[in-house]
Design an enzyme around this catalytic site. Structure first.
Site, short mmCIF file in Angstrom:
data_model
loop_
_atom_site.label_atom_id
_atom_site.label_comp_id
_atom_site.label_asym_id
_atom_site.label_seq_id
_atom_site.Cartn_x
_atom_site.Cartn_y
_atom_site.Cartn_z
CG ASP A 152 -2.40 0.81 0.84
OD1 ASP A 152 -2.35 2.05 0.66
OD2 ASP A 152 -3.25 -0.02 0.88
CG HIS A 158 -5.30 3.67 0.75
ND1 HIS A 158 -4.97 2.20 0.47
CD2 HIS A 158 -6.74 3.92 0.12
CE1 HIS A 158 -5.84 1.71 -0.23
NE2 HIS A 158 -6.98 2.55 -0.20
CG ASN A 212 -13.91 1.78 -4.63
OD1 ASN A 212 -14.28 0.61 -4.21
ND2 ASN A 212 -13.40 2.55 -3.89
CB SER A 257 -9.29 0.53 -0.17
OG SER A 257 -8.95 0.54 -1.43
#
Length: 320
Positions: A49, A86, A177, A244
């Protein structure tokens, strides 16, 4: 290889200075109900990430190491600080631990390997992702968690994932998404669309399918992905929404499942066997399999289904 891959777009719903609670998403998958059997101790989850807030009080003791594959900090491989938020949020959902304040993750005793493959802008080269996967394999991680995606099917990325799975590593990916709330249209993102990975779609806290969640025939299951409370930058907390946020629920749950299954069977289960153990802990929600795969992860699914069956029998008895 200059083609780009990005963190899956997400929404920041709220930033919070301080909290002390078990996030609702963690409760929705029934993680606290099996903590007496396992909290994920001895299981390593590699998070690919944007890095992590390594000093966050809920995360610092869970991090066992990491590596930077991006250009941030002049490409210093030993600095895997998160400048985006994130990655820190994902890490908290997997393994945050209460320290008299804060939140708790699905597997609060699991170990975290922080592999920074996305830069401060949430963008990464395919080459960075591939190197991150290969590094996770070298470090003998048990689970790889990726809340990132791109539109291109890159053979080298697919090969790296296949190699990881051949080493019996579970690979979990956010479905994406780009959804429109309909199962009649397919939205594809990679690496989630690869058959070998565990592709995770999103539901809200009322167990309804998230409109943004990608639908396709490779979605394996769903987990909470809206208004998810977890760790954030500068020791803070935030509620975020996106697939996520759903994927790390599954990554953390697999740490629990792997530990419990290995103890029960008195041997190390293979990746396909652990996948089967995961899917047996799902509950159908009534949506198309393209939206929810096998259903919602519920770690005590046998008890849940038993309760539902008993309630139906009781309701039928009242009608007689």
């Amino acid at each position: 290889m200059e083609r780009k891959l990005h963190l899956i777009p997400y929404q920041v719903n709220e930033e919070i200075e301080a909290v002390y609670e078990v996030p609702k998403g963690i409760e929705l998958i029934a993680a606290p109900k099996i903590w007496e059997k396992s909290k994920g101790k001895g299981i390593t989850v590699a998070i690919l990430d944007t890095g992590c807030d390594v000093d966050h009080p809920d995360l610092s003791e869970r991090i066992i190491g990491g590596r930077n594959f991006t250009g941030d900090d002049n490409g210093n491989p030993d600095v895997y600080t998160d400048y985006n938020g994130h990655g820190t949020h994902v890490a908290g959902t997997i393994a945050a631990v209460h320290n008299n304040t804060g939140v708790v993750g699905v597997a609060p005793e699991a170990s975290l390997l922080i592999l920074k493959v996305l830069d401060k802008n949430g963008s990464g080269q395919y080459d960075w992702i591939i190197k991150g996967i290969n590094y996770a394999v070298e470090q003998k991680a048990n689970i790889i968690s990726m809340s990132l995606g791109g539109s291109e099917d890159v053979s080298e990325l697919h090969q790296a994932i296949q190699n990881a799975i051949a080493k019996q590593i579970l690979v979990v990916c956010a479905a994406g998404n780009e959804g429109d709330g309909r199962d009649s249209t397919d939205e594809l993102g990679y690496p989630a669309y690869y058959n070998e990975v565990i592709s995770v779609g999103s539901i809200n806290l009322q167990r309804r399918s998230s409109e943004f969640s990608n639908s396709n025939n490779e979605v394996d299951l769903v987990a909470p992905g809206e208004e998810i409370l977890s760790t954030y930058l500068n020791g803070k907390y935030a509620k975020l929404s996106g697939t996520s946020m759903a994927a790390p629920h599954i990554s953390g749950a697999l740490a629990l499942i792997k530990d419990i299954a290995n103890k029960n069977f008195e041997r190390i289960l293979t990746e396909p066997e652990l996948y089967a153990q995961l899917i047996k802990r799902t509950v159908p929600l009534g949506n198309s399999p393209k939206l929810e795969g096998n259903g919602l992860l519920y770690l005590t699914a046998e008890d849940y289904l038993s309760d539902v069956f008993s309630q139906k029998l009781f309701a039928q008895a009242l009608k007689i």
